[in-house]
Design an enzyme around this catalytic site. Structure first.
Site, PDB file in Angstrom:
ATOM      1  N   TYR B 434     -69.308  -7.866 -18.832  1.00  0.00           N
ATOM      2  CA  TYR B 434     -69.484  -8.874 -19.890  1.00  0.00           C
ATOM      3  C   TYR B 434     -70.937  -9.020 -20.340  1.00  0.00           C
ATOM      4  CZ  TYR B 434     -69.914 -12.740 -16.237  1.00  0.00           C
ATOM      5  OH  TYR B 434     -70.248 -13.566 -15.201  1.00  0.00           O
ATOM      6  N   GLU B 435     -71.113  -9.761 -21.399  1.00  0.00           N
ATOM      7  CA  GLU B 435     -72.449  -9.937 -22.002  1.00  0.00           C
ATOM      8  C   GLU B 435     -72.996  -8.596 -22.494  1.00  0.00           C
ATOM      9  OE1 GLU B 435     -73.032 -13.242 -22.164  1.00  0.00           O
ATOM     10  OE2 GLU B 435     -74.423 -12.443 -23.648  1.00  0.00           O
ATOM     11  N   GLY B 436     -72.096  -7.735 -22.982  1.00  0.00           N
ATOM     12  CA  GLY B 436     -72.471  -6.375 -23.400  1.00  0.00           C
ATOM     13  C   GLY B 436     -72.347  -5.441 -22.217  1.00  0.00           C
TER      14      GLY B 436
END
Lengths: 592, 592
Positions: B434-436
């Protein structure tokens, strides 16, 4: 699988040339088996795997109930005769070679490792019983294990004694009738109790009261859940009970049991105090089987990831400005355009196909060991022994890496249970741990096999590879593989010499470098197999001299990817292994 | 942590020299904060983490209920003032530097990532609001976020739009009163709905009907769950509802929500169509935060593994014959004697301490960026921007590796839920996604930062390292670190030059090598930080010229372990990265 069997390893010819196998198997039989196995995996096992994970095995008052669908699937598996597949033909087995049974295991594990564990444990126990059991035991138990009526477990671990079997406490008291009363508690027993079969045959390590200390005082006993009457009907309960089941990270549909034996009647397998050797017949079988589990999960993860990557549209290719938009009719390209997605997928593809090929190569050695004669048999035995820890540790480390990669391709969806990718990660994770942790496998390879033989066992392998290199050194089209393969084998040989020499003054050098070493060995062995696969593929040019059909082109590209992007992993491992053990042992425990 | 703050980075002196910080923090305050934070982590969060995993978040009819203990723990956290820790002092924040808030995050995450996500997401949203929101919004919302009364979420992802925000479909319709009616569905919204706070402030990316296509048409809106009346009381429900929660591999106690906005009143943050830049203020904060999550889980895994390894007796040391049995009074030695166990533990120790140090270094750059002036500020901004993707991807890849290693040390028990080690693996796994995803971070580093600046951003970092090397090149006791550090930085520079040159003719070279490159960068940067830690430790000799106390000896040994056994990892990565992209792109999608 056919490519490996008939084109790379020419298994059909090998089977013809081994009289004991020629009666049982030919190419036609093998193909029928693989096709039917694929059906079972796809139609019976794949549909139950997710609910097996979500619902899992349940336990109440000593009764273990498998997840919905497992009884039916197991019965279908039994009805198809699969429990007899690799069994001794004298007791109702089909006598199929390991090259086939291994591929069959991979298919089961790609569908559901939890399910596969029940029959694969039984097959391993049967192998030990067939090799070391007396005639009466085999007639009574082996036949029913092959028929699928009864299953089996391996009972080694105790709470205080996992990797160190020398300190087990389970006791076996000799009785006047030649049987033994077995008492003790075993933990982590896969398939120790369940509702799939009417009886469960436990192979139990225990010690006689006067047994020597350590591993040389261990004996192996067959302890059935229910005793068997002389008329072959099931007799009284044998005081074998399940105290609880474990709640685990994965393989939720596999029953991992605490098993209590309380003056349970046991039958000696093999000789007293030589039980560990008998158990190793099973353990070596299972170690390769566990390697195949890691591979099976990774293969499934790749299939899912590839399908997802082709469907998922996100972003544009990096070279869209230079080379035009790839998918202009949609708002984004498929993520197949991204180099890092291709890297993950090609890592998986190259390592999975390499693992399957190397696994088949090891199975072939086992088949030579079992069915061959003379030098061929000795070589088969040596290579199988050498490579069993590699199969277990290397394939499971790669299997875990690849299930993680296949999860990563899914992005956020890979973390969500319903997509199934994260289950493969959790299921594959145990394969690095059980059946001897991968650290123990590395010690087995470097200390027990290579150092103990002073490098002789390794030389059997490197001689074969060097012969292959020499045979192909003037083959220009193979130069891109032969040259780096030569470097890899030379480096492996030098690393071995270096470590064995250093171990003369400090044996800790072996323990400190064993893990790195095993992986150097694994990548080198896989490079050898990839070169052979590339060679077959290169030979398939069509009439215009173009490379062959898609299948062979794909193999060739994947071989190149392996040599270019993966084989260099050995460089770091060699540097680390050569750096010596001081930095591990100079630091006091209190400073950790 | 004190070692890093005061001995390696001399944060106390830095704080004194930065006028805006000097009012808020000194060494005494910082120590009090860290000690109190440790108490909260140990006494409030650690006890709820296992039940949070087992019970998880529940959902019924739109209502999300956190696991038992979370409401109480959150209230304790709020009562301690922790939600204000890094906040803007003009709106009730404490204005603590990132060097402290980052260490505070690590402690929370070592105890329970799921818990940490609620306040850390709110802190990130507050950062974006503080920087880009107008005064009225800040007065109304920021104050209540710092007070802990309200929490926040970041709403980016949609089902068809994860990494590719340019194609989001959530719409914002301008209203006559200057607000916007926001409608759309967002998925994977951490803390989107829960029962910890009376209101939830959503930062939502949406597009106006006439907005330009792609990322340049995205605007950022503040959309509260409940509207706020002019008298600051909670007003009517704002049609922000949770449609379902995800069932995930890990972080079970964190609510991952599908959020539906239906003509929900939204307030513009920043300028129209420049929402992505505003959101990046939050995303960059969270990216470093996610890196710290990976570290936190790995630190906890190491602590557990070390304790277990010291207690667990299995087998004898390999050198027992040569050097005598280590633990003769017991039937086995502790597994600390085994080289491969030491390897796993030292990998964890060296990588965790290296990650914490590098994380603190990055935090220091952020503090210079926020509170510094002139060249110092520009350099801080550059290094923080350069290293944000490294913090996110490198620390989480290592964090996952290390939680897996810490699980492996436990053997079979590592796979059993009640021991807690496998939870850390499952919780840490999401940090790579997550978060890229980490693949996107690698592209951010190599394409967006390094290639776009034509290497200039990298040079800011390598100049600093080369200056350090030059300053120490005649320091004999540091030679064991300075020489290999020099090699590592040179190789990084050459690799960069090579890739940027090749990318001129084929930009796919960047995508194909980005992941390898990021890790080469990470290990090199970590080597720099380990050299600095070693140097401090070497300076602590006592009056007899002996090396200092246990703490510094431990650091020094760990630095040597890093340089000997871990830094060589870069060799394989460089070989792979330099091999070019052809082997990834020459193979057609159909041949995968």
């Amino acid at each position: 699988m056919s490519f490996l069997l008939y084109e790379v390893f020419q298994a059909d010819k090998m089977w013809q040339n081994l009289p004991k196998l020629a009666q049982q198997v030919d190419k036609e039989t093998a193909q029928a088996i693989l096709q039917e196995c694929a059906k079972i995996a796809e139609q019976e096992l794949d549909p139950i795997a997710r609910q097996g994970d979500e619902i899992g095995v349940s336990y109440k008052d000593g009764v273990v109930t498998t997840a919905p669908g497992y009884k039916k699937a197991f019965q279908t598996y039994v009805d198809g005769g699969w429990t007899a597949l690799g069994g001794d033909v004298n007791y109702g087995g089909m006598g199929m070679p390991k090259m086939l049974t291994g591929l069959h295991e991979e298919m089961l594990c790609s569908a559901d490792i939890s399910f596969a564990l029940y029959p694969v444990l039984t097959a391993g126990a049967a192998l030990s019983l067939a090799k070391h059991g007396d005639e009466a035991l085999k007639q009574r138990y082996l036949t029913r294990m092959y028929s699928g009526e009864w299953s089996a477990s391996m009972c080694l671990t105790e709470a205080h004694s996992g990797s160190d079997l020398g300190i087990i406490r389970t006791k076996a008291i000799p009785q006047e009738d030649g049987t033994y009363n077995v008492s003790g508690t075993k933990i982590f027993i896969t398939g120790g109790e369940h509702d799939l079969t009417e009886n469960i045959v436990h192979l139990v390590l225990a010690k006689l009261p006067d047994a020597p200390a350590g591993p040389r005082g261990i004996s192996l006993f067959l302890v059935p859940k229910f005793q068997v009457n002389d008329d072959e009907t099931l007799g009284e309960f044998n005081n074998v009970s399940c105290g609880s089941i474990e709640h685990k990270m994965g393989i939720h549909a596999s029953a991992t049991c605490v098993m209590n034996f309380d003056d349970s009647k046991g039958y000696l397998i093999g000789e007293l105090n030589k039980g560990l050797a008998c158990m190793f017949t099973m353990m070596n079988f299972e170690r390769i089987g566990v390697g195949i589990q890691g591979l099976g999960a990774a293969v499934r993860s790749y299939q899912n990831a590839l399908e997802y990557a082709k469907d998922r549209l996100q972003g544009r290719a990096l070279d869209s400005k230079q080379n035009g938009v790839k998918n202009p009719s949609q708002e984004a390209d498929s993520i197949m355009v991204h180099g890092d997605v291709r890297r993950m997928l090609l890592n998986m593809k190259a390592l999975n196909e390499g693992s399957r090929a190397l696994s088949s190569y090891i199975s072939m050695q086992l088949d030579y060991a079992t069915y061959g004669e003379g030098d061929e048999q000795v070589k088969g035995e040596t290579l199988a022994a050498l490579m069993t820890p590699v199969a277990k540790a290397f394939f499971t480390d790669l299997g875990f890496e690849n299930t993680v990669a296949g999860q990563q391709v899914f992005g956020g969806h890979g973390f969500i249970r319903e997509w199934g990718q994260e289950q493969l990660v959790r299921d594959a994770r145990i394969t690095q741990i059980y059946e001897g942790t991968n650290g123990i496998q590395a010690m087995d390879l470097l200390v027990r096999k290579i150092a103990t033989s002073n490098g002789a066992m390794l030389k059997v392998f490197t001689d074969e590879v060097n012969t292959y290199i020499n045979e192909n050194k003037d083959n220009d089209v193979m130069a891109e593989f032969i040259a780096p393969l030569g470097d890899a084998v030379n480096d492996l040989t030098h690393l071995t010499t270096d470590l064995l020499a250093k171990s003369q003054t400090n044996i800790n050098e072996l323990g400190a470098s064993a893990n790195d070493y095993l992986h150097v060995f694994g990548y080198t062995a896989m490079a050898y197999i990839w070169a052979r696969m590339a060679q077959v593929s290169l030979s398939k040019k069509d009439n215009n001299g173009e490379s062959g059909d898609d299948f062979y082109q794909s193999k060739l590209h994947t071989a190149r990817y392996f040599y270019t992007r993966i084989l260099p992993r050995r460089l770091s491992l060699i540097a680390s292994a050569k750096s010596g053990c001081d930095c591990l042992f100079d630091i006091d425990d209190e400073l950790f």
